[in-house]
Design an enzyme around this catalytic site. Sequence first.
Site, PDB file in Angstrom:
ATOM      1  N   HIS A   1      -4.488   0.270  -5.056  1.00 27.10           N
ATOM      2  CA  HIS A   1      -3.707  -0.915  -5.425  1.00 27.10           C
ATOM      3  C   HIS A   1      -3.909  -1.162  -6.910  1.00 27.10           C
ATOM      4  O   HIS A   1      -4.803  -1.904  -7.306  1.00 27.10           O
ATOM      5  CB  HIS A   1      -4.206  -2.154  -4.677  1.00 27.10           C
ATOM      6  CG  HIS A   1      -4.017  -2.099  -3.198  1.00 27.10           C
ATOM      7  ND1 HIS A   1      -2.930  -2.647  -2.563  1.00 27.10           N
ATOM      8  CD2 HIS A   1      -4.772  -1.567  -2.217  1.00 27.10           C
ATOM      9  CE1 HIS A   1      -3.035  -2.453  -1.263  1.00 27.10           C
ATOM     10  NE2 HIS A   1      -4.145  -1.796  -1.024  1.00 27.10           N
TER      11      HIS A   1
ATOM     12  N   ALA B   1       2.465  -2.216   4.287  1.00 27.40           N
ATOM     13  CA  ALA B   1       2.147  -1.200   5.287  1.00 27.40           C
ATOM     14  C   ALA B   1       1.649  -1.949   6.511  1.00 27.40           C
ATOM     15  O   ALA B   1       0.929  -2.936   6.377  1.00 27.40           O
ATOM     16  CB  ALA B   1       1.062  -0.283   4.753  1.00 27.40           C
TER      17      ALA B   1
ATOM     18  N   HIS C   1      -7.597   4.026   6.222  1.00 23.30           N
ATOM     19  CA  HIS C   1      -6.855   3.627   5.021  1.00 23.30           C
ATOM     20  C   HIS C   1      -6.124   4.843   4.436  1.00 23.30           C
ATOM     21  O   HIS C   1      -5.007   4.725   3.922  1.00 23.30           O
ATOM     22  CB  HIS C   1      -7.835   3.025   4.009  1.00 23.30           C
ATOM     23  CG  HIS C   1      -7.179   2.413   2.808  1.00 23.30           C
ATOM     24  ND1 HIS C   1      -6.167   1.475   2.900  1.00 23.30           N
ATOM     25  CD2 HIS C   1      -7.375   2.602   1.483  1.00 23.30           C
ATOM     26  CE1 HIS C   1      -5.783   1.124   1.688  1.00 23.30           C
ATOM     27  NE2 HIS C   1      -6.493   1.795   0.807  1.00 23.30           N
TER      28      HIS C   1
ATOM     29  N   MET D   1      -2.222  -6.993   6.833  1.00 26.83           N
ATOM     30  CA  MET D   1      -3.197  -7.897   6.205  1.00 26.83           C
ATOM     31  C   MET D   1      -2.644  -8.593   4.963  1.00 26.83           C
ATOM     32  O   MET D   1      -3.398  -8.958   4.059  1.00 26.83           O
ATOM     33  CB  MET D   1      -4.457  -7.106   5.831  1.00 26.83           C
ATOM     34  CG  MET D   1      -5.107  -6.410   7.008  1.00 26.83           C
ATOM     35  SD  MET D   1      -6.486  -5.389   6.482  1.00 26.83           S
ATOM     36  CE  MET D   1      -6.759  -4.394   7.968  1.00 26.83           C
ATOM     37  N   SER D   2      -1.330  -8.767   4.914  1.00 23.58           N
ATOM     38  CA  SER D   2      -0.738  -9.372   3.702  1.00 23.58           C
ATOM     39  C   SER D   2       0.529 -10.135   4.062  1.00 23.58           C
ATOM     40  O   SER D   2       0.718 -10.545   5.209  1.00 23.58           O
ATOM     41  CB  SER D   2      -0.411  -8.259   2.696  1.00 23.58           C
ATOM     42  OG  SER D   2       0.629  -7.443   3.199  1.00 23.58           O
TER      43      SER D   2
ATOM     44  N   SER E   1       0.832  -1.217   0.000  1.00 23.22           N
ATOM     45  CA  SER E   1       0.000   0.000   0.000  1.00 23.22           C
ATOM     46  C   SER E   1       0.856   1.253   0.000  1.00 23.22           C
ATOM     47  O   SER E   1       1.699   1.427   0.861  1.00 23.22           O
ATOM     48  CB  SER E   1      -0.853   0.074   1.271  1.00 23.22           C
ATOM     49  OG  SER E   1      -1.700  -1.015   1.371  1.00 23.22           O
TER      50      SER E   1
ATOM     51  N   HIS F   1      -5.523  -9.084  -1.695  1.00 18.72           N
ATOM     52  CA  HIS F   1      -5.541  -9.487  -0.281  1.00 18.72           C
ATOM     53  C   HIS F   1      -6.594 -10.553  -0.023  1.00 18.72           C
ATOM     54  O   HIS F   1      -7.594 -10.648  -0.743  1.00 18.72           O
ATOM     55  CB  HIS F   1      -5.841  -8.267   0.599  1.00 18.72           C
ATOM     56  CG  HIS F   1      -4.844  -7.171   0.467  1.00 18.72           C
ATOM     57  ND1 HIS F   1      -4.856  -6.281  -0.594  1.00 18.72           N
ATOM     58  CD2 HIS F   1      -3.803  -6.815   1.254  1.00 18.72           C
ATOM     59  CE1 HIS F   1      -3.855  -5.438  -0.448  1.00 18.72           C
ATOM     60  NE2 HIS F   1      -3.194  -5.735   0.665  1.00 18.72           N
TER      61      HIS F   1
ATOM     62  N   ASN G   1       0.947   3.470  11.035  1.00 14.75           N
ATOM     63  CA  ASN G   1       0.080   3.918  12.128  1.00 14.75           C
ATOM     64  C   ASN G   1       0.436   3.099  13.364  1.00 14.75           C
ATOM     65  O   ASN G   1       1.068   2.045  13.257  1.00 14.75           O
ATOM     66  CB  ASN G   1      -1.390   3.701  11.759  1.00 14.75           C
ATOM     67  CG  ASN G   1      -1.673   2.251  11.443  1.00 14.75           C
ATOM     68  OD1 ASN G   1      -1.211   1.715  10.424  1.00 14.75           O
ATOM     69  ND2 ASN G   1      -2.395   1.590  12.322  1.00 14.75           N
TER      70      ASN G   1
ATOM     71  N   TYR H   1      -8.807 -10.478   2.254  1.00 15.93           N
ATOM     72  CA  TYR H   1     -10.111  -9.885   2.590  1.00 15.93           C
ATOM     73  C   TYR H   1     -10.928  -9.515   1.345  1.00 15.93           C
ATOM     74  O   TYR H   1     -12.108  -9.208   1.456  1.00 15.93           O
ATOM     75  CB  TYR H   1      -9.948  -8.658   3.500  1.00 15.93           C
ATOM     76  CG  TYR H   1      -9.108  -7.533   2.937  1.00 15.93           C
ATOM     77  CD1 TYR H   1      -9.579  -6.707   1.925  1.00 15.93           C
ATOM     78  CD2 TYR H   1      -7.834  -7.292   3.437  1.00 15.93           C
ATOM     79  CE1 TYR H   1      -8.805  -5.684   1.407  1.00 15.93           C
ATOM     80  CE2 TYR H   1      -7.046  -6.269   2.937  1.00 15.93           C
ATOM     81  CZ  TYR H   1      -7.535  -5.472   1.922  1.00 15.93           C
ATOM     82  OH  TYR H   1      -6.770  -4.473   1.409  1.00 15.93           O
ATOM     83  N   GLU H   2     -10.297  -9.557   0.181  1.00 15.42           N
ATOM     84  CA  GLU H   2     -11.060  -9.244  -1.039  1.00 15.42           C
ATOM     85  C   GLU H   2     -11.980 -10.398  -1.436  1.00 15.42           C
ATOM     86  O   GLU H   2     -12.794 -10.259  -2.345  1.00 15.42           O
ATOM     87  CB  GLU H   2     -10.097  -8.873  -2.170  1.00 15.42           C
ATOM     88  CG  GLU H   2      -9.399  -7.545  -1.886  1.00 15.42           C
ATOM     89  CD  GLU H   2      -8.369  -7.174  -2.936  1.00 15.42           C
ATOM     90  OE1 GLU H   2      -8.760  -6.926  -4.085  1.00 15.42           O
ATOM     91  OE2 GLU H   2      -7.167  -7.123  -2.606  1.00 15.42           O
TER      92      GLU H   2
HETATM   93  N1  HPA Z   1      -3.715  -3.159  11.134  1.00 10.95           N
HETATM   94  C1  HPA Z   1      -3.794  -4.020  10.110  1.00 10.95           C
HETATM   95  N2  HPA Z   1      -3.298  -3.761   8.920  1.00 10.95           N
HETATM   96  C2  HPA Z   1      -2.675  -2.586   8.727  1.00 10.95           C
HETATM   97  C3  HPA Z   1      -2.561  -1.645   9.762  1.00 10.95           C
HETATM   98  C4  HPA Z   1      -3.115  -1.950  11.022  1.00 10.95           C
HETATM   99  O1  HPA Z   1      -3.061  -1.155  11.984  1.00 10.95           O
HETATM  100  N3  HPA Z   1      -1.882  -0.578   9.240  1.00 10.95           N
HETATM  101  C5  HPA Z   1      -1.603  -0.887   7.948  1.00 10.95           C
HETATM  102  N4  HPA Z   1      -2.079  -2.094   7.629  1.00 10.95           N
END
Ligand code: HPA
Length: 287
Positions: free
Chosen positions: A64, A116, A257, A217-218, A33, A86, A241, A88-89
């Site tokens: 993406h 990320a 996001h 998530m990857s 990302s 991903h 973050n 989750y898609e």
């Molecule tokens: N959690 C899950 N996936 C992420 C995060 C997060 O805080 N930041 C970037 N991808």
Amino acid sequence: METSVTFETVASAVALLEPRLAVRPRVGLILGSGLNGLADEIHEPASIPYADIPQLVPSTVAGHSGRFVSGILSGVPVIAMQGRVHLYEGYSPAEITMPVRLMRAAGADVLIVTNAAGGLRDGMQPGDLMAITDHIFLPGLAGFSPLRGPNDERLGVRFPDMSPVYDPALLALLERTACEQQIPLTKGVYAMVAGPSYETPAEIRLLRALGADAVGMSTAPEAVVARHGGMRVLGISLITNVPGTPPSEAEPQATTHQQVLQVGQSAVPRMSCLVQSFLAQLAAGEG
Ligand code: HPA
């Protein structure tokens, strides 16, 4: 969710991909990302949209874009994935990792995977870079492994070793490179969650208790498939973050996001410098 991968599917997809590549790749790169900008540094690139390869599923997330970019980066023949799919898609773990199979079949024997991630360890800040030393593949442990289903021995063994997943020599080379380039780099364990919702404060506490330093998530499915195929893997997380941080656990910071993409943008020059300097070392015969 089944659809395990066969050698024939990979071979038919790579037959479409290979003639369109600018080079026979040595290194495969997955750009996470906000890090898509790294592909712009590739010299004399040839781009192949995922949509041109019917064996690949299309990405559904804004931010993406989906294509391979091949060419020379810091003296190394590479194939980069600009955009990834991903779990989750809604696709199966085998489907989302098909591009790694293709990069492998096209010749890449090193995979550099970036992502990320949320920083879990005390003191982490948005913008930090973390070399991945190991992962906790939570969906994989719960049965969502890309290797579930019949195993085709031509792609890899039934029970691949995962100790370690992330190649110690590549990791050491990355650390040396970061030091030489004066790019701050920390190390840690990446936990993969299925998403797409970000974690609750209690889930963050759980992940910390499990020994995770970052969450995303990857990456884990791709790294497992790369190891299954005999590739050496290097993983780098960009901390975008810091979920559930003070002022107090009662007032955790929201994760969006947008924030993840913005921090990605601002870190592109540093991440790009690190990866390019690392590749230059590889080209020089290190690692
Ligand atoms: N959690 C899950 N996936 C992420 C995060 C997060 O805080 N930041 C970037 N991808």
